[in-house]
Design an enzyme around this catalytic site. Structure first.
Site, mmCIF file in Angstrom:
data_model
loop_
_atom_site.group_PDB
_atom_site.id
_atom_site.type_symbol
_atom_site.label_atom_id
_atom_site.label_comp_id
_atom_site.label_asym_id
_atom_site.label_seq_id
_atom_site.Cartn_x
_atom_site.Cartn_y
_atom_site.Cartn_z
ATOM 1 N N HIS A 151 5.456 -22.954 -10.485
ATOM 2 C CA HIS A 151 4.934 -21.901 -11.366
ATOM 3 C C HIS A 151 4.155 -22.667 -12.443
ATOM 4 C CE1 HIS A 151 4.474 -18.357 -13.668
ATOM 5 N NE2 HIS A 151 5.720 -17.932 -13.731
ATOM 6 N N ARG A 179 0.907 -14.131 -7.103
ATOM 7 C CA ARG A 179 2.361 -14.368 -7.102
ATOM 8 C C ARG A 179 2.885 -13.891 -5.764
ATOM 9 N NH1 ARG A 179 7.059 -13.333 -11.387
ATOM 10 N NH2 ARG A 179 6.044 -15.162 -12.207
ATOM 11 N N ARG A 236 6.141 -10.819 -17.625
ATOM 12 C CA ARG A 236 5.413 -11.757 -18.471
ATOM 13 C C ARG A 236 4.136 -12.291 -17.826
ATOM 14 N NH1 ARG A 236 10.350 -11.536 -19.976
ATOM 15 N NH2 ARG A 236 10.568 -11.325 -17.749
ATOM 16 N N THR A 237 4.262 -12.849 -16.633
ATOM 17 C CA THR A 237 3.125 -13.564 -16.039
ATOM 18 C C THR A 237 1.980 -12.607 -15.728
ATOM 19 O OG1 THR A 237 4.799 -14.982 -15.059
ATOM 20 C CG2 THR A 237 2.559 -15.254 -14.264
ATOM 21 N N LYS A 259 0.895 -1.554 5.252
ATOM 22 C CA LYS A 259 0.557 -1.149 6.623
ATOM 23 C C LYS A 259 0.496 -2.353 7.545
ATOM 24 C CE LYS A 259 -2.445 2.482 4.821
ATOM 25 N NZ LYS A 259 -3.872 2.796 4.618
#
Ligand code: CP
Length: 323
Positions: free
Chosen positions: A137, A109, A59-60, A87
């Site tokens: 959030h 995120r 969703r986000t 890496k």
């Protein structure tokens, strides 16, 4: 130019009630853009936005990408897998290298609480927190507020209970801050093992039994059991959790009023919420998803220095008005 929100959107905790209302009000005119056949306005034309998603999201991530594209920004998506993070490159080095390519904003995120702030303090670009660990959030909190406001109007005195895995939930924290700032009464309900120590100090009521929460609430925001964050045995079993705390049609039918049902997704159907509730007449779960695009458009627009009073004009300006 400093925006009315400051440089970054990292959390709802530091925002004033007026700043939260400003975002919600700015989202209103942006809702309509997504209903057009040509879903695009030029408000962020020329801006470059990087979506750094170091943790899974449907969703986000997609909602931010739609918001950016509908405002005509140029967007790049970076995931940990396939990037030089694999890496061993650090978050800050990754972001500084992106900045060297002249970007304007980063949406991040990350599984670590505080990652968004850490980055915001080290780069010049605007940073938007798309969920950091168990912290906040903020755009989810804002889209939940917009969805509640669509239904109730003014949220002052409205009774909203957050049910379930509050301990691991950044959504719960953003909801608590946002709802309290807009004058709502907030409660939490869940097994003791999934409620943070001292949660009552945030000014929320605590219900031990879901039946009490249903008796009290006008809206339930049902949280996902975050099994991936559970390192110990927080609940006896999923079946037991559903039996004691699951939101079922039978439980809601015993409520003294209709109760609005929210869930941030992704849902564990048959665990924290039954399908006939998730898909039932009082569910606004998909309205939350729709509102998410408008909220993210508003946040990006305001952080880019867009003037709130011009949001209505921005949605109709050159090339964007066709229906
Ligand atoms: N509500 C939410 O954050 O969903 P995603 O994890 O799919 O982005």
């Amino acid at each position: 130019m400093t925006s009315t929100l400051g440089k970054d959107l990292l959390a709802l905790e530091p925002l004033s009630p007026d700043q939260i209302r400003l975002i919600l009000d700015t989202a209103e005119p942006f809702k309509e853009i997504s209903e057009r056949s040509i879903k695009k306005v030029p408000a962020l034309r020329g801006k470059t936005i990087v979506n750094l998603f170091f943790e899974a999201s449907t969703r986000t991530r997609i909602s931010f990408e739609f918001a950016e594209k509908r405002l005509s920004a140029d967007t790049v998506n970076v995931a940990a897998s396939g990037s030089s993070v694999q890496k061993g490159e650090t978050l800050v080095d990754t972001a500084r290298n992106l900045e060297a390519m002249r970007i304007d904003m980063v949406v991040i995120r990350h599984s670590a609480s505080g990652a968004a702030r850490f980055l915001a303090e080290r780069i010049e670009s605007n940073v938007v927190n798309a969920g950091d660990g168990m912290h906040e959030h903020p755009t989810q909190g804002l889209l939940d507020l917009l969805t509640l406001r669509d239904h109730f109007g003014d949220l002052t005195g409205r009774r909203v209970c957050i049910v379930g895995d509050v301990l691991h939930s950044r959504v719960a924290r953003s909801n608590i801050w946002g709802l309290k700032k807009l004058g709502a009464e907030v409660a939490v309900c869940g097994p003791k093992s999934l409620l943070p120590w001292g949660i009552g100090e945030l000014g929320v009521q605590v219900f031990k039994r879901v039946e009490e929460a249903i008796e009290w609430a006008e809206a339930l925001n049902v949280l996902r059991l975050q099994l991936e964050r559970m390192t110990a045995g927080f609940i006896p079993s999923l079946r037991e959790y559903n039996r004691v705390f699951g939101i079922s049609k039978e439980r809601l039918e015993r409520a003294p009023r209709d109760i609005l049902i929210l869930h941030p997704g992704p849902m564990n159907r048959g665990v924290e919420i039954d399908s006939d509730v998730a898909d039932g007449p009082h569910s606004v779960i998909l309205n939350q998803v729709t509102n998410g695009v408008a909220i993210r458009m508003a946040v990006l627009y305001l952080l880019a220095g867009g003037r709130p009073e011009l949001a209505e004009a921005a949605k109709g300006s050159a090339g964007g008005g066709e229906r």
